[in-house]
Design a protein around this motif. Structure first.
Motif, short mmCIF file in Angstrom:
data_model
loop_
_atom_site.label_atom_id
_atom_site.label_comp_id
_atom_site.label_asym_id
_atom_site.label_seq_id
_atom_site.Cartn_x
_atom_site.Cartn_y
_atom_site.Cartn_z
N ASP A 151 -11.29 -1.70 0.86
CA ASP A 151 -11.68 -3.05 0.46
C ASP A 151 -11.90 -3.13 -1.05
OD1 ASP A 151 -11.53 -4.06 3.03
OD2 ASP A 151 -13.64 -3.68 3.47
N LEU A 152 -12.44 -2.06 -1.63
CA LEU A 152 -12.60 -2.02 -3.09
C LEU A 152 -11.24 -2.05 -3.79
CD1 LEU A 152 -14.32 -1.72 -5.63
CD2 LEU A 152 -14.35 0.76 -5.22
N TRP A 180 0.85 -1.18 0.00
CA TRP A 180 0.00 0.00 0.00
C TRP A 180 0.89 1.24 0.00
CZ3 TRP A 180 -5.30 0.10 -0.15
CH2 TRP A 180 -5.98 -1.09 0.15
N THR A 181 0.46 2.28 -0.67
CA THR A 181 1.08 3.59 -0.50
C THR A 181 -0.03 4.57 -0.14
OG1 THR A 181 0.89 4.28 -2.82
CG2 THR A 181 2.89 3.10 -2.18
N ALA A 182 0.30 5.50 0.75
CA ALA A 182 -0.70 6.46 1.19
C ALA A 182 0.01 7.66 1.78
CB ALA A 182 -1.62 5.84 2.23
N ASN A 183 -0.55 8.84 1.56
CA ASN A 183 -0.06 9.99 2.30
C ASN A 183 -1.15 10.46 3.25
OD1 ASN A 183 -1.75 11.92 0.97
ND2 ASN A 183 -0.31 11.96 -0.75
N THR A 184 -0.79 11.41 4.08
CA THR A 184 -1.66 11.75 5.20
C THR A 184 -2.51 12.99 4.95
OG1 THR A 184 0.10 13.05 6.24
CG2 THR A 184 -0.03 10.72 6.82
N ASP A 185 -2.64 13.40 3.70
CA ASP A 185 -3.35 14.65 3.39
C ASP A 185 -4.86 14.47 3.25
OD1 ASP A 185 -0.93 15.87 3.32
OD2 ASP A 185 -0.86 16.17 1.17
N TYR A 186 -5.37 13.25 3.34
CA TYR A 186 -6.74 13.00 2.94
C TYR A 186 -7.61 12.46 4.07
CZ TYR A 186 -4.35 13.23 -1.52
OH TYR A 186 -3.57 13.64 -2.57
N ILE A 187 -8.86 12.90 4.08
CA ILE A 187 -9.90 12.37 4.94
C ILE A 187 -11.12 12.11 4.06
CG2 ILE A 187 -11.53 12.94 6.81
CD1 ILE A 187 -9.35 14.51 8.13
N TRP A 188 -11.85 11.04 4.34
CA TRP A 188 -13.03 10.79 3.51
C TRP A 188 -14.17 10.24 4.34
CZ3 TRP A 188 -8.51 7.93 3.10
CH2 TRP A 188 -8.59 6.55 3.33
N LEU A 189 -15.37 10.48 3.82
CA LEU A 189 -16.62 9.99 4.38
C LEU A 189 -17.14 8.92 3.43
CD1 LEU A 189 -18.18 13.46 5.29
CD2 LEU A 189 -17.08 11.86 6.87
N GLU A 190 -17.18 7.69 3.89
CA GLU A 190 -17.50 6.58 3.00
C GLU A 190 -18.99 6.40 2.83
OE1 GLU A 190 -15.52 3.09 4.36
OE2 GLU A 190 -13.62 3.69 3.45
N GLU A 191 -19.35 5.89 1.67
CA GLU A 191 -20.71 5.45 1.37
C GLU A 191 -20.63 4.14 0.61
OE1 GLU A 191 -22.81 8.37 -0.86
OE2 GLU A 191 -22.70 9.92 0.69
N GLY A 204 -7.74 2.60 -11.78
CA GLY A 204 -8.35 3.39 -10.73
C GLY A 204 -9.66 2.79 -10.28
N VAL A 205 -10.00 3.00 -9.02
CA VAL A 205 -11.31 2.64 -8.49
C VAL A 205 -11.97 3.91 -7.97
CG1 VAL A 205 -10.66 0.29 -7.92
CG2 VAL A 205 -10.40 2.08 -6.19
N GLN A 206 -13.31 3.93 -8.03
CA GLN A 206 -14.07 5.13 -7.65
C GLN A 206 -15.08 4.78 -6.56
OE1 GLN A 206 -15.53 7.45 -11.03
NE2 GLN A 206 -14.13 6.36 -12.39
N PRO A 207 -14.63 4.66 -5.32
CA PRO A 207 -15.58 4.39 -4.23
C PRO A 207 -16.50 5.58 -4.00
CG PRO A 207 -13.40 4.86 -3.35
CD PRO A 207 -13.25 4.77 -4.84
N GLY A 208 -17.63 5.31 -3.35
CA GLY A 208 -18.56 6.39 -3.05
C GLY A 208 -18.06 7.26 -1.91
N ILE A 246 -7.07 5.09 -5.78
CA ILE A 246 -8.40 5.68 -5.63
C ILE A 246 -8.46 6.98 -6.43
CG2 ILE A 246 -9.97 6.78 -3.99
CD1 ILE A 246 -9.02 4.73 -1.91
N VAL A 247 -9.47 7.08 -7.29
CA VAL A 247 -9.71 8.31 -8.05
C VAL A 247 -11.18 8.69 -7.87
CG1 VAL A 247 -7.87 7.99 -9.76
CG2 VAL A 247 -10.10 6.96 -10.17
N ILE A 248 -11.43 9.97 -7.70
CA ILE A 248 -12.77 10.42 -7.33
C ILE A 248 -13.23 11.53 -8.28
CG2 ILE A 248 -14.19 11.40 -5.49
CD1 ILE A 248 -13.09 8.67 -4.77
N PRO A 249 -14.48 11.45 -8.77
CA PRO A 249 -15.02 12.56 -9.58
C PRO A 249 -14.93 13.88 -8.82
CG PRO A 249 -16.45 10.64 -9.73
CD PRO A 249 -15.44 10.33 -8.66
N LYS A 250 -14.58 14.93 -9.52
CA LYS A 250 -14.29 16.20 -8.87
C LYS A 250 -15.45 16.73 -8.04
CE LYS A 250 -12.68 18.17 -12.68
NZ LYS A 250 -12.06 19.18 -13.57
N ALA A 251 -16.69 16.42 -8.43
CA ALA A 251 -17.85 16.93 -7.70
C ALA A 251 -17.94 16.36 -6.29
CB ALA A 251 -19.14 16.61 -8.46
N ARG A 252 -17.25 15.26 -6.03
CA ARG A 252 -17.29 14.64 -4.70
C ARG A 252 -15.99 14.86 -3.94
NH1 ARG A 252 -17.45 9.43 -4.44
NH2 ARG A 252 -17.48 8.71 -6.60
#
Length: 248
Positions: free
Chosen positions: A126-127, A109-120, A216-220, A142-148
């Motif tokens: 897991d995705l 896994w690679t991850a930086n500490t700049d991000y927080i998310w609210l899952e749906e 890329g995966v796009q979780p909610g 993880i890639v996310i549409p800009k509106a979210r």
């Protein structure tokens, strides 16, 4: 979707940045230890990784390194190892290369500490685990549409086809997806890179895109980059709103 493949148990947590955009909050505190919603940024991330089955986290340190070490060594739910970059920052790719002896040779896994998310709709990590396939991929992120999203100043990072294969924005004026620095990679390309200080983006991500091996995966949910004090204020309000909604 097919049954989960074997997912990495080791993560590289990139925590050595200077946090210049977060000043004055980082004048006397490393950015990963800034509290957002009552919890340090790095603990938001480590909690997610532990829930996804990570057992070892390699954390690189530079700014306020002694504070960082003291904080993460208090964790008892995973093994924390320190990659010391006090003498010299190495960028993301160089940091992973330096930590090779701690990370091992298998995917990580690679991850930086700049991000927080609210899952749906289920766990985002897991995705990532279910999607990871080393036969077809060098990277899945993880890639996310800009509106979210919130906290981004760039015009987007990637395009995705129907199978999740990513293409970098390149010369296009914008792209629909922001990339979050959380995913699984094969680190062998970084280990073999000839330079000491280099970026993962140019050494791994872009070549993988060219070879159609970056997915890329796009979780909610809603995804926030905490890059400056204003983004921190916004994130705390959004977290409080989410807690209030859950209790109502």
């Amino acid at each position: 979707m097919s049954a989960p493949r074997t997912a990495p148990k080791t993560a590289m947590v990139l925590a050595a940045g200077m946090g210049t955009r977060m000043r004055p909050l980082t004048d006397n505190c490393p950015k990963p230890l800034i509290s957002v919603g009552g919890k340090a940024l790095i603990d938001h991330l480590l909690d997610r990784l532990v829930a996804a089955g990570v057992e070892r986290a390699v954390v690189n340190v530079h700014a306020h390194a002694d504070m960082m070490e003291a904080h993460v060594r208090k964790r008892r739910d995973l093994d924390v190892l320190i990659s010391d970059e006090r003498a010299k920052l190495l960028e993301t790719g160089g940091a992973i290369k330096k930590a090779r002896a701690l990370l091992g040779e298998e995917p990580i896994w690679t991850a930086n500490t700049d991000y927080i998310w609210l899952e749906e709709g289920g766990g985002a990590l897991d995705l990532v685990k279910r999607t990871w396939d080393p036969a077809r991929m060098d990277v899945v992120m993880i890639v996310i549409p800009k509106a979210r999203t919130s906290g981004f100043e760039t015009p987007g990072d990637f395009f995705s086809d129907d199978n999740g294969v990513l293409t970098f924005r390149g010369d296009a004026p914008e792209a629909p997806l922001h990339c979050f620095g959380v995913g699984i990679i094969d680190p062998s390309i970084l280990y073999a890179w000839p330079e000491e200080k280099f970026s993962t983006k140019f050494s791994l991500w872009l070549p993988a895109c060219d070879q159609k091996r970056m997915y890329g995966v796009q979780p909610g949910g809603f995804w926030m980059q905490i890059g400056d004090p204003e983004a921190k204020v916004f994130a705390e309000a959004r977290l409080a709103q989410s807690v209030g909604a859950a209790l109502s």
